[in-house]
Motif scaffolding. Sequence first.
Motif, PDB file in Angstrom:
ATOM      1  N   THR A  98      63.694  34.351  47.523  1.00  0.00           N
ATOM      2  CA  THR A  98      64.024  35.737  47.715  1.00  0.00           C
ATOM      3  C   THR A  98      64.665  36.473  46.737  1.00  0.00           C
ATOM      4  OG1 THR A  98      65.959  35.192  49.157  1.00  0.00           O
ATOM      5  CG2 THR A  98      63.662  35.249  50.340  1.00  0.00           C
ATOM      6  N   VAL A  99      64.594  37.804  46.556  1.00  0.00           N
ATOM      7  CA  VAL A  99      65.450  38.557  45.669  1.00  0.00           C
ATOM      8  C   VAL A  99      66.214  39.548  46.308  1.00  0.00           C
ATOM      9  CG1 VAL A  99      63.424  39.931  45.344  1.00  0.00           C
ATOM     10  CG2 VAL A  99      65.218  39.769  43.317  1.00  0.00           C
ATOM     11  N   ASP A 100      67.508  39.948  45.891  1.00  0.00           N
ATOM     12  CA  ASP A 100      68.199  40.883  46.156  1.00  0.00           C
ATOM     13  C   ASP A 100      67.634  42.080  45.582  1.00  0.00           C
ATOM     14  OD1 ASP A 100      70.348  42.842  46.201  1.00  0.00           O
ATOM     15  OD2 ASP A 100      71.842  41.306  46.330  1.00  0.00           O
ATOM     16  N   PRO A 101      67.336  43.121  46.657  1.00  0.00           N
ATOM     17  CA  PRO A 101      66.768  44.328  46.061  1.00  0.00           C
ATOM     18  C   PRO A 101      67.646  45.088  44.931  1.00  0.00           C
ATOM     19  CG  PRO A 101      66.470  44.176  48.637  1.00  0.00           C
ATOM     20  CD  PRO A 101      67.301  43.186  48.197  1.00  0.00           C
ATOM     21  N   GLY A 108      64.844  35.420  43.270  1.00  0.00           N
ATOM     22  CA  GLY A 108      66.343  35.024  43.066  1.00  0.00           C
ATOM     23  C   GLY A 108      66.461  33.672  42.289  1.00  0.00           C
ATOM     24  N   PRO A 109      67.634  33.227  42.235  1.00  0.00           N
ATOM     25  CA  PRO A 109      67.966  32.232  41.402  1.00  0.00           C
ATOM     26  C   PRO A 109      67.272  30.676  42.092  1.00  0.00           C
ATOM     27  CG  PRO A 109      69.885  32.673  42.693  1.00  0.00           C
ATOM     28  CD  PRO A 109      68.733  33.660  43.108  1.00  0.00           C
ATOM     29  N   ALA A 110      66.955  30.875  43.281  1.00  0.00           N
ATOM     30  CA  ALA A 110      66.653  29.482  43.799  1.00  0.00           C
ATOM     31  C   ALA A 110      65.725  29.688  45.153  1.00  0.00           C
ATOM     32  CB  ALA A 110      67.728  28.372  44.192  1.00  0.00           C
ATOM     33  N   ALA A 111      64.633  28.950  45.385  1.00  0.00           N
ATOM     34  CA  ALA A 111      64.204  29.146  46.760  1.00  0.00           C
ATOM     35  C   ALA A 111      64.995  28.662  47.771  1.00  0.00           C
ATOM     36  CB  ALA A 111      62.684  27.784  46.618  1.00  0.00           C
ATOM     37  N   ILE A 112      64.909  29.361  48.931  1.00  0.00           N
ATOM     38  CA  ILE A 112      65.805  29.127  50.001  1.00  0.00           C
ATOM     39  C   ILE A 112      64.876  29.313  51.167  1.00  0.00           C
ATOM     40  CG2 ILE A 112      66.669  31.548  50.165  1.00  0.00           C
ATOM     41  CD1 ILE A 112      69.274  30.432  50.987  1.00  0.00           C
ATOM     42  N   THR A 113      65.328  28.538  52.408  1.00  0.00           N
ATOM     43  CA  THR A 113      64.575  28.453  53.661  1.00  0.00           C
ATOM     44  C   THR A 113      65.379  29.274  54.579  1.00  0.00           C
ATOM     45  OG1 THR A 113      65.617  26.703  54.443  1.00  0.00           O
ATOM     46  CG2 THR A 113      63.771  26.146  53.232  1.00  0.00           C
ATOM     47  N   ALA A 114      64.707  29.937  55.804  1.00  0.00           N
ATOM     48  CA  ALA A 114      65.525  30.623  56.718  1.00  0.00           C
ATOM     49  C   ALA A 114      66.762  29.877  57.391  1.00  0.00           C
ATOM     50  CB  ALA A 114      64.401  31.073  57.778  1.00  0.00           C
ATOM     51  N   ALA A 115      66.444  28.633  57.566  1.00  0.00           N
ATOM     52  CA  ALA A 115      67.408  27.730  58.273  1.00  0.00           C
ATOM     53  C   ALA A 115      68.625  27.870  57.019  1.00  0.00           C
ATOM     54  CB  ALA A 115      67.030  26.284  58.466  1.00  0.00           C
ATOM     55  N   GLU A 116      68.451  27.783  55.613  1.00  0.00           N
ATOM     56  CA  GLU A 116      69.477  27.701  54.841  1.00  0.00           C
ATOM     57  C   GLU A 116      70.027  28.853  54.667  1.00  0.00           C
ATOM     58  OE1 GLU A 116      67.708  24.335  51.762  1.00  0.00           O
ATOM     59  OE2 GLU A 116      67.137  26.317  51.528  1.00  0.00           O
ATOM     60  N   GLN A 117      69.427  29.963  55.047  1.00  0.00           N
ATOM     61  CA  GLN A 117      69.987  31.362  54.879  1.00  0.00           C
ATOM     62  C   GLN A 117      70.837  31.639  56.242  1.00  0.00           C
ATOM     63  OE1 GLN A 117      66.326  33.513  54.683  1.00  0.00           O
ATOM     64  NE2 GLN A 117      66.792  34.467  52.827  1.00  0.00           N
ATOM     65  N   THR A 118      70.415  30.911  57.226  1.00  0.00           N
ATOM     66  CA  THR A 118      71.413  31.230  58.601  1.00  0.00           C
ATOM     67  C   THR A 118      72.576  30.292  58.423  1.00  0.00           C
ATOM     68  OG1 THR A 118      69.335  30.984  59.827  1.00  0.00           O
ATOM     69  CG2 THR A 118      71.379  30.352  60.947  1.00  0.00           C
ATOM     70  N   ALA A 119      72.779  29.246  57.630  1.00  0.00           N
ATOM     71  CA  ALA A 119      73.911  28.641  57.257  1.00  0.00           C
ATOM     72  C   ALA A 119      74.565  29.290  56.375  1.00  0.00           C
ATOM     73  CB  ALA A 119      73.461  27.115  56.502  1.00  0.00           C
ATOM     74  N   ALA A 175      70.081  36.205  38.363  1.00  0.00           N
ATOM     75  CA  ALA A 175      69.759  36.949  39.761  1.00  0.00           C
ATOM     76  C   ALA A 175      71.017  36.548  40.560  1.00  0.00           C
ATOM     77  CB  ALA A 175      68.309  36.406  40.060  1.00  0.00           C
ATOM     78  N   ARG A 176      71.108  37.668  41.640  1.00  0.00           N
ATOM     79  CA  ARG A 176      72.199  37.338  42.581  1.00  0.00           C
ATOM     80  C   ARG A 176      71.666  36.146  43.810  1.00  0.00           C
ATOM     81  NH1 ARG A 176      72.522  43.015  41.988  1.00  0.00           N
ATOM     82  NH2 ARG A 176      74.516  43.695  41.415  1.00  0.00           N
ATOM     83  N   ALA A 177      72.238  35.480  44.205  1.00  0.00           N
ATOM     84  CA  ALA A 177      71.989  34.243  45.372  1.00  0.00           C
ATOM     85  C   ALA A 177      72.115  34.913  46.383  1.00  0.00           C
ATOM     86  CB  ALA A 177      72.935  32.900  44.970  1.00  0.00           C
ATOM     87  N   TYR A 178      71.606  34.173  47.494  1.00  0.00           N
ATOM     88  CA  TYR A 178      71.616  34.800  48.927  1.00  0.00           C
ATOM     89  C   TYR A 178      72.975  34.907  49.489  1.00  0.00           C
ATOM     90  CZ  TYR A 178      70.611  35.680  53.919  1.00  0.00           C
ATOM     91  OH  TYR A 178      70.833  36.412  54.976  1.00  0.00           O
ATOM     92  N   ALA A 179      73.842  33.761  49.004  1.00  0.00           N
ATOM     93  CA  ALA A 179      75.091  33.737  49.563  1.00  0.00           C
ATOM     94  C   ALA A 179      76.031  35.011  49.184  1.00  0.00           C
ATOM     95  CB  ALA A 179      75.745  32.316  48.995  1.00  0.00           C
ATOM     96  N   GLU A 180      75.708  35.405  47.988  1.00  0.00           N
ATOM     97  CA  GLU A 180      76.338  36.534  47.656  1.00  0.00           C
ATOM     98  C   GLU A 180      76.065  37.942  48.347  1.00  0.00           C
ATOM     99  OE1 GLU A 180      76.781  39.500  43.481  1.00  0.00           O
ATOM    100  OE2 GLU A 180      76.042  37.474  43.332  1.00  0.00           O
TER     101      GLU A 180
END
Length: 284
Positions: free
Chosen positions: A163-166, A192-203, A266-271
């Motif tokens: 996923t990518v930050d808009p 984005g910089p890495a593939a990530i799952t919905a479970a990982e996004q939740t964490a 690219a920005r990561a989901y954590a950011e």
Amino acid sequence: MIVVTGATGTVGGEVARLLAPAHPLRVLARRPERVTVTGPAVEVVGGEYADRDSLDRALKGVRAAFLVTGSIGEPDDVRFVEAARAAGVRHLVKLSALAVTDPDADDLITRRQRENEAAVRESGLAWTLLRPRAFMTNTLSWARSVRDEGVVRALYGDAPNATVDPRDIAEAAARALTEPGAHEGRAYALSGPAAITAAEQTALLADALGKPLRFEELGPERARAALLARYPQPVAEALLHSAERQRAGAKAGVSPAVQELTGRPARAYAEWARDHVAAFARGT
């Protein structure tokens, strides 16, 4: 002069915000009152793709245009291309989707996106295609259940998506629009910089909020029912088909294009999660 469409939406609004301080900018919007961008040379034109007069007003004297369309049934890209060609626009930057490059993606939405890309490529104008993966902002759909229940519900929690930050998409678009000669005839895969799952996004979202969150897997039938409550059946089925491709790993690939276009990673989901904590917090 640059025209931005979709400026009341996630990416178009950010493109307009980036351009407004330093560039003559015209915004085409179906609901002009919803346009919030301001600047020393910002003009808002009320209209829509089916209204040729409003397209002509918006595109007069324009060098480059950012094109965002979302209709499944209307030929909006064809309408815009015809008006842009007549107005002498030189460069179209089109927001598309990375699924168009996947030969196994044959759902309604992706077929329409391929048709829209073809209209731009065959326009006779210079073009740039931006093909992002899923937006990180899609997880804002979890906000209510996170606030009220501390739960994220999604289909296939272990399916990866780069996923990518808009905001990264918008910055890439702004570069393409303002660097003549550097991006014409190119298609960029934006991830984005890495593939990530919905479970990982939740964490990661739980870390940003400083509270525990529980991930709850939605089965296909519950997911279908939820989608049918929001979308017509052909669109819901297309989204389910997309989810199956994600489960099979089709959306896990990472592209360096954001860094190539913007000069930074690219920005990561954590950011993204840290920057959007307020949307998931109680009282919002």
